[in-house]
Scaffold this motif. Sequence first.
Motif, PDB file in Angstrom:
ATOM      1  N   HIS A   1      51.588  43.958  53.509  1.00  0.00           N
ATOM      2  CA  HIS A   1      49.721  44.533  53.220  1.00  0.00           C
ATOM      3  C   HIS A   1      49.119  45.844  54.553  1.00  0.00           C
ATOM      4  CE1 HIS A   1      50.621  41.648  50.306  1.00  0.00           C
ATOM      5  NE2 HIS A   1      51.326  40.180  51.521  1.00  0.00           N
TER       6      HIS A   1
ATOM      7  N   TYR B   1      46.070  41.087  54.744  1.00  0.00           N
ATOM      8  CA  TYR B   1      46.439  40.689  53.775  1.00  0.00           C
ATOM      9  C   TYR B   1      45.039  40.067  53.269  1.00  0.00           C
ATOM     10  CZ  TYR B   1      47.959  37.625  49.559  1.00  0.00           C
ATOM     11  OH  TYR B   1      47.488  36.790  48.686  1.00  0.00           O
ATOM     12  N   LYS B   2      44.694  40.452  52.147  1.00  0.00           N
ATOM     13  CA  LYS B   2      43.418  38.806  51.802  1.00  0.00           C
ATOM     14  C   LYS B   2      43.001  39.882  49.909  1.00  0.00           C
ATOM     15  CE  LYS B   2      39.059  37.449  53.050  1.00  0.00           C
ATOM     16  NZ  LYS B   2      37.843  36.944  53.169  1.00  0.00           N
ATOM     17  N   PRO B   3      43.636  38.896  49.099  1.00  0.00           N
ATOM     18  CA  PRO B   3      43.201  39.620  47.919  1.00  0.00           C
ATOM     19  C   PRO B   3      41.170  39.303  47.588  1.00  0.00           C
ATOM     20  CG  PRO B   3      44.671  37.463  47.682  1.00  0.00           C
ATOM     21  CD  PRO B   3      44.341  37.540  49.151  1.00  0.00           C
TER      22      PRO B   3
ATOM     23  N   ASP C   1      40.924  44.739  53.753  1.00  0.00           N
ATOM     24  CA  ASP C   1      42.121  43.716  52.995  1.00  0.00           C
ATOM     25  C   ASP C   1      42.708  44.812  52.675  1.00  0.00           C
ATOM     26  OD1 ASP C   1      40.400  42.076  54.689  1.00  0.00           O
ATOM     27  OD2 ASP C   1      39.376  40.984  53.258  1.00  0.00           O
TER      28      ASP C   1
ATOM     29  N   ASN D   1      46.298  43.605  49.456  1.00  0.00           N
ATOM     30  CA  ASN D   1      47.108  42.797  48.564  1.00  0.00           C
ATOM     31  C   ASN D   1      47.669  44.106  47.843  1.00  0.00           C
ATOM     32  OD1 ASN D   1      47.189  40.220  47.450  1.00  0.00           O
ATOM     33  ND2 ASN D   1      45.603  40.597  45.854  1.00  0.00           N
ATOM     34  N   TYR D   2      49.170  44.276  48.663  1.00  0.00           N
ATOM     35  CA  TYR D   2      50.159  44.238  48.004  1.00  0.00           C
ATOM     36  C   TYR D   2      49.711  46.016  47.980  1.00  0.00           C
ATOM     37  CZ  TYR D   2      52.041  39.622  47.401  1.00  0.00           C
ATOM     38  OH  TYR D   2      52.508  38.543  47.419  1.00  0.00           O
TER      39      TYR D   2
ATOM     40  N   TYR E   1      47.065  44.945  43.354  1.00  0.00           N
ATOM     41  CA  TYR E   1      47.069  43.744  43.491  1.00  0.00           C
ATOM     42  C   TYR E   1      45.301  43.252  43.859  1.00  0.00           C
ATOM     43  CZ  TYR E   1      51.346  42.820  41.530  1.00  0.00           C
ATOM     44  OH  TYR E   1      52.404  42.584  40.182  1.00  0.00           O
ATOM     45  N   ASN E   2      44.825  44.335  44.502  1.00  0.00           N
ATOM     46  CA  ASN E   2      43.298  44.154  43.960  1.00  0.00           C
ATOM     47  C   ASN E   2      42.432  45.200  42.969  1.00  0.00           C
ATOM     48  OD1 ASN E   2      42.872  41.844  46.183  1.00  0.00           O
ATOM     49  ND2 ASN E   2      42.495  43.825  48.154  1.00  0.00           N
TER      50      ASN E   2
END
Lengths: 104, 330
Positions: free
Chosen positions: B164, B182-184, B203, B205-206, B224-225
């Motif tokens: 991430h 990493y943080k959604p 942040d 997220n992938y 993924y964000n």
Amino acid sequence: MKKNFIVALLCFVLFAGAEVSAEDATQKVITKVEGLYCPFCSYGLETQVKKIKGFKSVQINIKEGTAEIEFKPGAKVSEKAILTAVEDAGFDLDGVKWLTGKQK
Amino acid sequence: MANWKTEMKNYFSFLLVVILFTACAHVPLKESAPPSSWGSQGSSPGQFNEPFAITVDASGKVYVADARNHRIQKFSGDGKFLTQWGGQGNEPGQFERPSGLAVDGEGNIFVSDYELDWIQKFTPEGKFLMQWGSSGKNAGQFNSPTGLAIDSRQNIFVTDTYNHRIQKFDLQGNFIKEWGQYKPVSVIKSFFNFLVSPGGENDLNYPTRIAVGVNDRLYVSDAYNNRVVAYSIEGEFLFQFGSIGILGGSFRVSSGIASDKKGNLYVADFYNHRVQMFTEDGSFLTQWGGKGQGTGQFDGPTDVAIGPQGQVYVVDWGNHRIQRFNIKRE
């Protein structure tokens, strides 16, 4: 008497061995994985599953959110090892179904 | 109570108008030639088994990472097969899962390997030159690198997807810096990002793909964000755009990203099976695609590249083909 005992023992060992091999030869498990959406993540799941000792092959179905994993004959695979692989890939395991050769 | 209901009704009416306006307010496109495509599922030259990444060099040659065939294929701009290299393995010049491509100012090709966690460098003909990287979390290590991009100063940027973060190197593979954690982002904040900033400037997220735009601005698909994040080449956050959704300007897993010479951005939207076009500042312009196997349709686009004449090449992952669009804005 001694000769009969040895023959019986050999038969038992061979029989037991054959049973294990037959069972192990068809070890296949299907896992339902939450959040399996695209190759960027499904490739990650494949990478982790390949690290499980005894891994043979994996077929991932993104649309169904499932991974069908096959293991080599004789491999001792636990559901915990599968769970760890799925979690290391960043997913939650929704369920495991042994299609053949369920391990203890 | 009645007033409250009226207020809510007005609010949702306003919201509906905003959403419909966003969906419809796109600039029409004019295709200067019909789209073309090449490839089908297989392992012969010119066929693909899950093509995953693409880049185009200055002369218009197209390079495709053919992920499950463990190789790179090189084509002319109109899809004529030229050469290939690779093969499964972890020796120099081999691949387990080629996942990202970039070309430097001399025409050398850089390839990331998603499973082997390293970057390899080749001549345009596929001769192995060097490699760097290993599995891990430390500086210079990777956990499934996917996107690659090279700026005008010949620095290379890598989306280190499972770590991430973004890593920056020189072209000899010397580590320069990294950023991201990493943080959604909250789905609710993402959906209502036109009302409240979703935050999460540092942040990721992938993160999947990365592109260098005009003025060396970096654009990262934060998959993924469901957004694109713009940074300076020093890693300073500039702005973000996108949110989760199906309307124009939103994404369901943002993937491939590329910038044309004018600065317009093209972003592949994996689960909406489309490509969206934005200004360099992230304003939505238009979109095309839709799920299917027909010309101009996609089954999970994973990467985009721009040719010297502005051709838009799209990796149609699930259909095992490359599509080329010749697009001019009206």
